[in-house]
Design an enzyme around this catalytic site. Sequence first.
Site, PDB file in Angstrom:
ATOM      1  N   TYR A  91       0.858  -1.189   0.000  1.00 33.09           N
ATOM      2  CA  TYR A  91       0.000   0.000   0.000  1.00 33.09           C
ATOM      3  C   TYR A  91       0.890   1.232   0.000  1.00 33.09           C
ATOM      4  CZ  TYR A  91      -4.072   2.844   0.406  1.00 33.09           C
ATOM      5  OH  TYR A  91      -5.067   3.751   0.108  1.00 33.09           O
ATOM      6  N   PRO A 131      -0.327  -0.036  -3.819  1.00 33.37           N
ATOM      7  CA  PRO A 131       0.157  -1.087  -4.716  1.00 33.37           C
ATOM      8  C   PRO A 131       0.687  -0.494  -6.017  1.00 33.37           C
ATOM      9  CG  PRO A 131      -2.224  -0.956  -4.829  1.00 33.37           C
ATOM     10  CD  PRO A 131      -1.798   0.018  -3.745  1.00 33.37           C
ATOM     11  N   TYR A 158      -3.615  -1.518  -9.476  1.00 33.92           N
ATOM     12  CA  TYR A 158      -4.828  -1.497  -8.653  1.00 33.92           C
ATOM     13  C   TYR A 158      -5.833  -2.578  -9.047  1.00 33.92           C
ATOM     14  CZ  TYR A 158      -3.054   2.764  -6.578  1.00 33.92           C
ATOM     15  OH  TYR A 158      -2.282   3.676  -5.894  1.00 33.92           O
ATOM     16  N   HIS A 206      -4.101  -7.996  -5.097  1.00 32.88           N
ATOM     17  CA  HIS A 206      -3.165  -9.104  -5.196  1.00 32.88           C
ATOM     18  C   HIS A 206      -2.359  -9.192  -3.903  1.00 32.88           C
ATOM     19  CE1 HIS A 206      -1.092  -5.491  -6.597  1.00 32.88           C
ATOM     20  NE2 HIS A 206       0.052  -6.052  -6.210  1.00 32.88           N
TER      21      HIS A 206
END
Length: 318
Positions: free
Chosen positions: A252, A254, A257, A260
């Site tokens: 975070y 990522p 988007y 995963h």
Amino acid sequence: MKTNYRYFSMKRVADGQLTEEERTEASSQEWLKTAKFQEVLGADSSHKSLFLLLSQPDGSQGILLANKSPFSEDKADIEKLLETAKLQEISRNDIFGSYNIEVDAGLNLLKSQLIYPVNDRLIAKYRQEEKYVIRETPELYEKVTKPYIEKFQLNLNWVYNCLEKRSEVDKIIFEDEDRTNGFLLLQDIKWDGKTLENLYLLAIIHRHGLKSVRDLTGDDLEMLYNIRDKSLKAINEKYGLRTDQIKCYFHYQPSFYHLHVHFINLKYDAPASTTMSAILLDDVINNLELNPDHYKKSTLTFTRKHGDKLTEMFQISQ
């Protein structure tokens, strides 16, 4: 030093005998052969990485990410290293000697990624810049991050190609085909698929619409249990690694988007796998068990680079 590219006979190329994967690799080799060095985007001495911006005569650009492969612990590789080692002494004091050692080229590969063509956003992603700490409240997520995702997120075609098995089929380790709680577990492009010391897998969910941990609620716990338990089981069965030898986490923010999860060998100090970049999967599960709306209501802290579009948007919002 050699890169881990294969080379194909001109006869096989001329006769059209290459597979689709080999044609792609041959095309990449040709692109790299004609490319010119333009700029060092960044280097990471701790991970032995070098990021190069390359260009073609037509003005198109590409990025070469080169990483020195970790040492193999395989007995045959170690014996070969000792047999081929050529020592060049740097200094010596009593029983302590310092040397440069040349070893067989096959034991000294560069694990590399070639990305082409690239745009300014991809170039900015790999260019080293000063970093800032950003504290994202739920309100700032709605006001800043969400519009950023909608306007500037990177193309997800490669993700859908994997999920629909149009590419990287040979890298699939496990699949749960359920459209709600299922996922695809496959080798990350950064891993060579062989060296267990830096094992790196991605679990990509089949369901569309979940972009990051911000979208997760208690309703998604069954999916998270499923990803964790089945992925760890598959890794143990294929690679022999126990569940306590695997680190599983979200990034975070990522890099793309579509939700995963990263799975790496605990021995591997992977980039962006620590505080302010990563959130452990077990912690996400625990937080949602305690409060189903934890990630809807929490302030999340992360770092971004100077010059990054999301950084600029947060600075403007202050």
